[in-house]
Design an enzyme around this catalytic site. Structure first.
Site, PDB file in Angstrom:
ATOM      1  CG  ASP A  12      41.166  74.308  23.057  1.00  0.00           C
ATOM      2  OD1 ASP A  12      39.969  74.358  23.765  1.00  0.00           O
ATOM      3  OD2 ASP A  12      41.896  74.898  22.488  1.00  0.00           O
ATOM      4  CE  LYS A  15      40.694  73.395  30.970  1.00  0.00           C
ATOM      5  NZ  LYS A  15      41.228  73.607  29.651  1.00  0.00           N
ATOM      6  N   GLY A  39      35.040  75.960  26.261  1.00  0.00           N
ATOM      7  CA  GLY A  39      34.165  75.092  25.785  1.00  0.00           C
ATOM      8  C   GLY A  39      34.514  73.555  26.159  1.00  0.00           C
ATOM      9  CG  HIS A  40      35.033  72.339  29.723  1.00  0.00           C
ATOM     10  ND1 HIS A  40      34.756  72.644  31.016  1.00  0.00           N
ATOM     11  CD2 HIS A  40      36.354  72.997  29.278  1.00  0.00           C
ATOM     12  CE1 HIS A  40      36.129  73.123  31.397  1.00  0.00           C
ATOM     13  NE2 HIS A  40      36.843  73.485  30.412  1.00  0.00           N
ATOM     14  CD  GLN A 224      39.500  80.130  29.450  1.00  0.00           C
ATOM     15  OE1 GLN A 224      39.305  80.665  30.284  1.00  0.00           O
ATOM     16  NE2 GLN A 224      38.247  80.040  28.768  1.00  0.00           N
TER      17      GLN A 224
END
Ligand code: IMP
Length: 424
Positions: A12, A15, A39-40, A224
Site C-alpha cells: 500500500d 505503487k 489493490g492498485h 505487496q
C-alpha cells in the site's frame, strides 16, 4: 530500459500511481507475484480504477500487459476485472496475456484461507485478504497446484483434480469438520473458465525475452511490499510470495542481466494492514487523523490500515534486499499540518540498540523504536510542482530520509492525481 518497481514497506505504498506514471514510458507492464490480494488504485482524469490482478499499464491504450508465472490467478476475479475495464471503455482484448505456467486459485483455496484463518487464535491469525493466496501458493510448493496449461487436456486435468479433491476433502472433513467439496462441481468450474483463460495464455518468458531483445521497455510491477515477502518479511505475518526483487526474476522468467533499474516505493510515513508487529505505529488520536487524511483503508478489503512514523530500519532493510537505485516518496501531503515528525532510526530490542531489522518475530515484536524528531510544516503542498516549491521543512525531511536510507529520491508525490508529482 527494464525497470522493477518494488514496495519497500508493508504494501500500500502507492505503487499504483508510480506504475501508472512509469507505464507511460514503457511498452510492456508485467505483474510477477501475488494475486487478487493486491489493490492498485489509480486516478485518471478524475476517475478511479482499482486493479487487483491486471497490471496498471492497462489504462494506457497501447501498452501490452502480462501476468507472469509467479502470479496466482483467480479466473473469476480476472474475468470480472476485464469486464469492469471494458465496461469503463478500456479495451483489454489483444493486449493482455497470462503465463501458461501461472497457478490457478480455485474456490477451495478461498475456503481453506477462510477456515484456516478462523481456526487460528487471536494474535496468531495472519489477517489475510481471504483471497485464497496462501493455500494456492502452498499447493504450488507441494506440487499439487493446477496451472493454466493444465486446462489444455481435460483427461489430464480430470486425473490431477481428482487427486487434489481427494486430499483436500480429507483435510476439510477431518481437520476442519467441514463438508467435502464436490469433484463434479470443481471439474465443471474448470470447463466453464477454460476456454476464456486459455485464449489469454502464452509462453510469457519467451515473450518477455523477445520483447527485451527487440528493445522494448518493460516495467515489472510489484505487489505487496518487502516486509510482506515470504522470505524477507515479518514472517509469519507475511503474504506467500516473494514481493522483493528476486520475485520479479523467478515470477516472470526474465534473467537478472536484463534488468536496468530497481525503484523502491515508500510512503512518507508507514502503514500496515492485517496482523503483525509494527514498531513505529502511531498512538490513538494521531492514528485516526492520518488514517482519515490519507484515506488509509485497504483497496481490496476496505479494512483500516494502521499508520505510523517512517521507519528507517525497515526501509534500510528494503534498500539492501532489493538493491534499490532510487526511491519514490508517496503521500508527503498527508503529513502537512503536523507540528513535528518522527523518524525511527534504530530499535531497542531487549535492552540492545540496533539499526538492523531483527528476523525473529518475537524480537521484532519487542522492538522499541528510537526516534529522531524533525519540524513539520503547515503549508498545503498539493499544488507543488518542483522541489523548490516545497516548504523548507519538507525538503529537510526528505533529505534526511535520503541520508538514512542511503538512496536518492527521484519522485515525490503530493496528491493522488498524476499531475501532483515532483520529479527530481
Ligand atoms: P494474503 O496475501 O491475503 O495471504 O495476506 C497476508 C498478509 O499480507 C495480510 O497481512 C494482508 O493484509 C497482507 N497483504 C496482502 N496483500 C496486500 C496488499 O496488497 N497490500 C497490503 N497488505 C497486503
Amino acid at each position: 530500459m527494464n525497470r522493477i518497481l518494488i514496495g519497500a514497506q508493508w504494501g500500500d505504498e502507492g505503487k499504483g500511481k508510480v506504475i501508472d506514471i512509469l507505464a507511460a514510458k514503457s511498452d510492456v507492464v508485467v505483474r510477477y507475484q501475488g494475486g487478487p490480494n493486491a489493490g492498485h488504485t489509480i486516478k485518471v482524469h478524475g476517475r478511479k480504477f482499482v486493479l487487483h490482478l491486471i497490471p496498471s499499464g492497462v489504462l494506457y491504450p497501447k501498452k501490452v500487459c502480462v501476468i507472469g508465472n509467479g502470479v496466482v490467478i483467480d479466473p473469476e476475479a480476472l474475468f470480472e476485472e476485464i469486464d469492469m475495464l471494458e465496461r469503463g471503455g478500456v479495451k483489454v482484448r489483444g493486449r493482455l496475456f497470462i503465463s501458461d505456467q501461472a497457478h490457478l486459485i480455485f474456490p477451495y483455496h478461498l475456503l481453506m484461507d477462510r477456515l484456516r484463518e478462523a481456526s487460528l487464535k487471536r494474535g496468531k491469525a495472519i489477517g489475510t485478504t481471504k483471497r485464497g493466496i496462501g493455500p494456492c501458493y502452498a499447493d504450488k510448493m507441494a506440487r499439487v497446484g493446477i496451472r493454466v496449461c493444465d486446462l489444455k487436456s481435460m483427461s489430464y486435468l480430470r486425473q490431477r483434480l481428482s487427486d487434489v479433491v481427494r486430499e483436500r476433502n480429507a483435510v476439510l472433513t477431518k481437520v476442519y469438520k467441514h463438508k467435502p467439496i464436490s469433484f463434479k462441481k470443481t471439474f465443471a468450474y474448470c470447463k466453464k473458465i477454460r476456454s476464456r483463460l486459455l485464449k489469454l495464455a502464452i509462453d510469457t518468458p519467451k515473450y518477455l525475452y523477445e520483447a527485451s531483445r527487440a528493445g522494448k521497455d518493460i516495467l515489472f510491477e510489484g505487489a505487496q511490499g518487502t516486509l510482506l515477502d515470504v522470505d524477507h518479511g515479518t514472517y509469519p505475518f507475511v503474504t506467500s510470495s516473494n514481493a522483493t526483487v528476486g520475485g520479479a526474476i523467478t515470477g516472470t522468467g526474465i534473467a537478472p542481466t536484463f534488468i536496468d533499474r530497481i525503484l523502491g516505493v515508500v510512503k512518507a510515513y508507514t502503514t500496515r494492514v492485517g496482523e503483525g508487529p509494527f514498531p513505529s505505529q502511531f498512538p490513538a488520536g494521531l492514528m485516526e487523523i492520518v488514517q482519515k487524511k490519507g484515506d488509509e483503508f485497504g483497496s481490496t478489503t476496505g479494512r483500516p490500515r494502521r499508520c505510523g512514523w517512517f521507519d528507517a530500519v525497515i526501509a534500510g532493510h528494503a534498500v539492501r534486499i532489493n538493491g534499490l537505485d532510487a526511491m519514490a516518496i508517496m503521500k508527503l501531503d498527508v503529513l502537512s499540518g503536523l507540528k513535528e515528525l518522527k523518524i525511527a532510526t534504530a530499535y531497542r530490542v531487549n535492552g540492545k540498540v540496533t539499526r538492523d531489522y531483527p528476523h525473529a518475530i518475537n524480537e521484532f515484536s519487542a522492538a522499541k523504536p528510537i526516534y529522531e524528531t524533525m519540524k513539520g510544516w503547515d503549508e498545503d503542498i498539493t499544488g507543488c510542482k518542483k522541489w523548490s516549491d516545497l516548504p523548507v521543512n519538507a525538503r529537510k525531511y526528505l533529505k534526511r530520509l535520503e541520508q538514512l536510507t542511503g538512496t536518492p529520491i527521484k519522485i515525490v508525490s503530493v496528491g493522488s492525481q498524476r499531475h501532483q508529482t515532483i520529479f527530481l
